[in-house]
Design a protein around this motif. Structure first.
Motif, PDB file in Angstrom:
ATOM      1  N   HIS A 106      36.752  71.816 -54.924  1.00 26.28           N
ATOM      2  CA  HIS A 106      37.164  70.684 -53.740  1.00 26.28           C
ATOM      3  C   HIS A 106      38.162  70.592 -53.546  1.00 26.28           C
ATOM      4  O   HIS A 106      39.372  71.295 -53.249  1.00 26.28           O
ATOM      5  CB  HIS A 106      35.993  69.960 -52.124  1.00 26.28           C
ATOM      6  CG  HIS A 106      36.835  68.932 -51.280  1.00 26.28           C
ATOM      7  ND1 HIS A 106      37.602  69.663 -50.311  1.00 26.28           N
ATOM      8  CD2 HIS A 106      38.184  67.867 -51.081  1.00 26.28           C
ATOM      9  CE1 HIS A 106      37.888  69.374 -49.466  1.00 26.28           C
ATOM     10  NE2 HIS A 106      38.328  67.929 -50.180  1.00 26.28           N
ATOM     11  N   VAL A 128      32.685  65.883 -47.802  1.00 29.14           N
ATOM     12  CA  VAL A 128      34.320  66.631 -47.675  1.00 29.14           C
ATOM     13  C   VAL A 128      34.806  65.861 -46.222  1.00 29.14           C
ATOM     14  O   VAL A 128      36.289  65.595 -46.477  1.00 29.14           O
ATOM     15  CB  VAL A 128      33.885  68.248 -46.944  1.00 29.14           C
ATOM     16  CG1 VAL A 128      34.796  68.776 -46.461  1.00 29.14           C
ATOM     17  CG2 VAL A 128      33.347  68.589 -48.436  1.00 29.14           C
ATOM     18  N   TYR A 129      33.745  65.237 -45.394  1.00 29.07           N
ATOM     19  CA  TYR A 129      34.480  64.866 -44.205  1.00 29.07           C
ATOM     20  C   TYR A 129      35.059  63.167 -44.934  1.00 29.07           C
ATOM     21  O   TYR A 129      35.934  63.530 -44.349  1.00 29.07           O
ATOM     22  CB  TYR A 129      33.553  64.095 -43.743  1.00 29.07           C
ATOM     23  CG  TYR A 129      34.058  63.682 -42.081  1.00 29.07           C
ATOM     24  CD1 TYR A 129      34.512  64.246 -41.130  1.00 29.07           C
ATOM     25  CD2 TYR A 129      33.944  62.500 -42.350  1.00 29.07           C
ATOM     26  CE1 TYR A 129      34.660  64.260 -39.954  1.00 29.07           C
ATOM     27  CE2 TYR A 129      34.225  61.428 -40.717  1.00 29.07           C
ATOM     28  CZ  TYR A 129      34.579  62.218 -39.219  1.00 29.07           C
ATOM     29  OH  TYR A 129      35.054  61.918 -38.863  1.00 29.07           O
ATOM     30  N   SER A 184      38.436  64.362 -46.473  1.00 29.13           N
ATOM     31  CA  SER A 184      39.637  64.698 -45.312  1.00 29.13           C
ATOM     32  C   SER A 184      39.985  63.421 -44.813  1.00 29.13           C
ATOM     33  O   SER A 184      40.959  63.607 -44.398  1.00 29.13           O
ATOM     34  CB  SER A 184      38.629  66.693 -44.985  1.00 29.13           C
ATOM     35  OG  SER A 184      37.803  66.316 -44.525  1.00 29.13           O
TER      36      SER A 184
END
Length: 402
Positions: free
Chosen positions: A40, A240-241, A244
């Motif tokens: 990521h 990822v949530y 980000s």
């Protein structure tokens, strides 16, 4: 060592199996978090990150199916040790220079790790059936719950370890450190684990790979959707949530997921106390249906809650962990209980093949659905999968039928 030598042989073997499983699980959880966060950071999309785990899950499906057959033929001690050795090799594969870390190379290393993980898990779970006296179902439930719960708690520690090692040591040095530690565990296992554990008296034929038991087939189908329901939002979408949308650092993402999985593992160890261990209250098919039905509405409620505030996710995640842990522990007991003792690895391997297939489906959907529609859509898919698991559980045997 003197205290260990005074224990009953089956207890010593249980502790060795559990120790192997613990050590492997630490590296497995840390490796997953290292790969997700590192790539990521390099700018990979959620779908690309999910693709890195494609072979991990695909080979898990194949390994569980073939590994159960192999364990019944050569012994669970050998399949467990093969798994430990392969994990060392997988960790070392990812220590190559950064320019070599192409997507195919990482996928190949993850494939090797997937084979290793499922050989190790199948061997550990199958061996419990052989170390508990026949008919002691309450004790079997307790031992399975303790093994499964402690493993998942340590997987959570592994998530934290992965995030911490990435921040402190960097990707390559972290992998070298884990490979060295696991190598020592592997050498100890080769020397101490009982020979021919779980080796079937009658050599199973290749055609025996597919289960002929109605109960195991139904439980395997329910397991597929149960674990697909978890991984469709937990594997890629959630970290990822958090990174980000919430703007969390590697430490925060790794630490939060670690605490969640640790708590999940603790609840799994408590599942026998929640659902009962006495012969009159041991779980059956109806118990599995009830707990899956209770879980089914939660992801949908979380999807609605996201419209109000993203912070609803955190509270829902904690409740999901409690309910999912009980469901998972119930399934883990039922498969070991349903499996026949001679060649137990065949039945357990077939069941965990479905488990791996559910993880594969969930992992792919986690990256794709999140990238196209977002986290709320992942939660709706999760709700549908849990509902399917509950409906399938209606077909599982109940005490009155037995």
């Amino acid at each position: 060592m003197q205290a260990l030598s005074r224990l009953a042989p089956e207890i010593r073997q249980y502790l060795l199996v559990t120790g192997n499983y613990w050590a492997f699980t630490l590296t497995d959880g840390a490796l997953r978090m290292l790969v997700v966060l590192h790539f990521h950071q390099l700018g990979y999309s959620p779908l690309q990150i999910a693709a890195l785990f494609l072979f991990y899950e695909v080979f898990g499906v194949v390994t569980n199916l073939l590994g159960g057959w192999l364990g019944a033929r050569i012994g669970l001690n050998r399949t467990m040790n093969i798994g430990l050795g392969l994990q060392v090799a997988a960790l070392l594969m990812l220590t190559v220079p950064l320019a070599w870390l192409t997507v195919p190379w990482v996928m190949a290393a993850q494939a090797l790790s997937g084979i290793a993980k499922d050989l190790n898990k199948m061997s550990a779970k199958s061996s419990i059936k052989l170390l508990v006296p026949a008919g002691a179902e309450g004790r079997l439930y307790l031992w399975v719950a303790r093994l499964t719960g402690s493993k998942n708690a340590l997987k959570g520690v592994g998530f934290f370890l992965g995030g911490a090692l990435l921040a402190l040591l960097g990707f390559r040095v972290a992998l070298l450190a884990m490979a060295g530690a696991l190598l020592l565990v592997w050498l100890a296992s080769l020397a101490l684990l009982k020979k021919d554990l779980g080796k079937a008296r009658a050599k199973p034929k290749f055609r025996d790979l597919l289960s002929k038991s109605y109960a195991i087939n139904m439980l395997s189908a329910a397991r597929l959707f149960l674990f697909g329901a978890r991984d469709v939002w937990f594997v890629v979408a959630l970290p990822v949530y958090l990174a980000s949308v919430f703007g969390w650092s590697f430490w925060q993402v790794g630490g939060f997921l670690a605490l969640w999985v640790i708590g999940y593992g603790i609840v799994q160890t408590l599942a026998p106390a929640i659902t009962g261990t006495r012969s009159a209250s041991l779980p059956d098919g109806r118990t599995a249906f009830v707990w899956a039905a209770v879980l089914a509405g939660l992801p949908a409620a979380m999807a609605f809650g996201l419209e109000l505030s993203p912070w609803v996710l955190l509270g829902g995640l904690l409740l999901f962990g409690v309910l999912f842990a009980v469901n998972s522990s119930l399934h883990s007991y039922l498969i070991v209980s349903y499996a026949k003792e001679d060649g137990v690895a065949l039945d357990v391997g077939f069941y965990y093949m479905s488990n791996a297939l559910g993880r594969l489906l969930g992992t792919l959907l986690s990256g794709w659905v999140y990238q196209v529609w977002g986290l709320a859509a992942c939660l709706w898919v999760s709700a549908l999968f849990v509902l399917l698991a509950a409906l399938i559980s209606l077909g599982l045997p109940r005490h009155a039928q037995a």
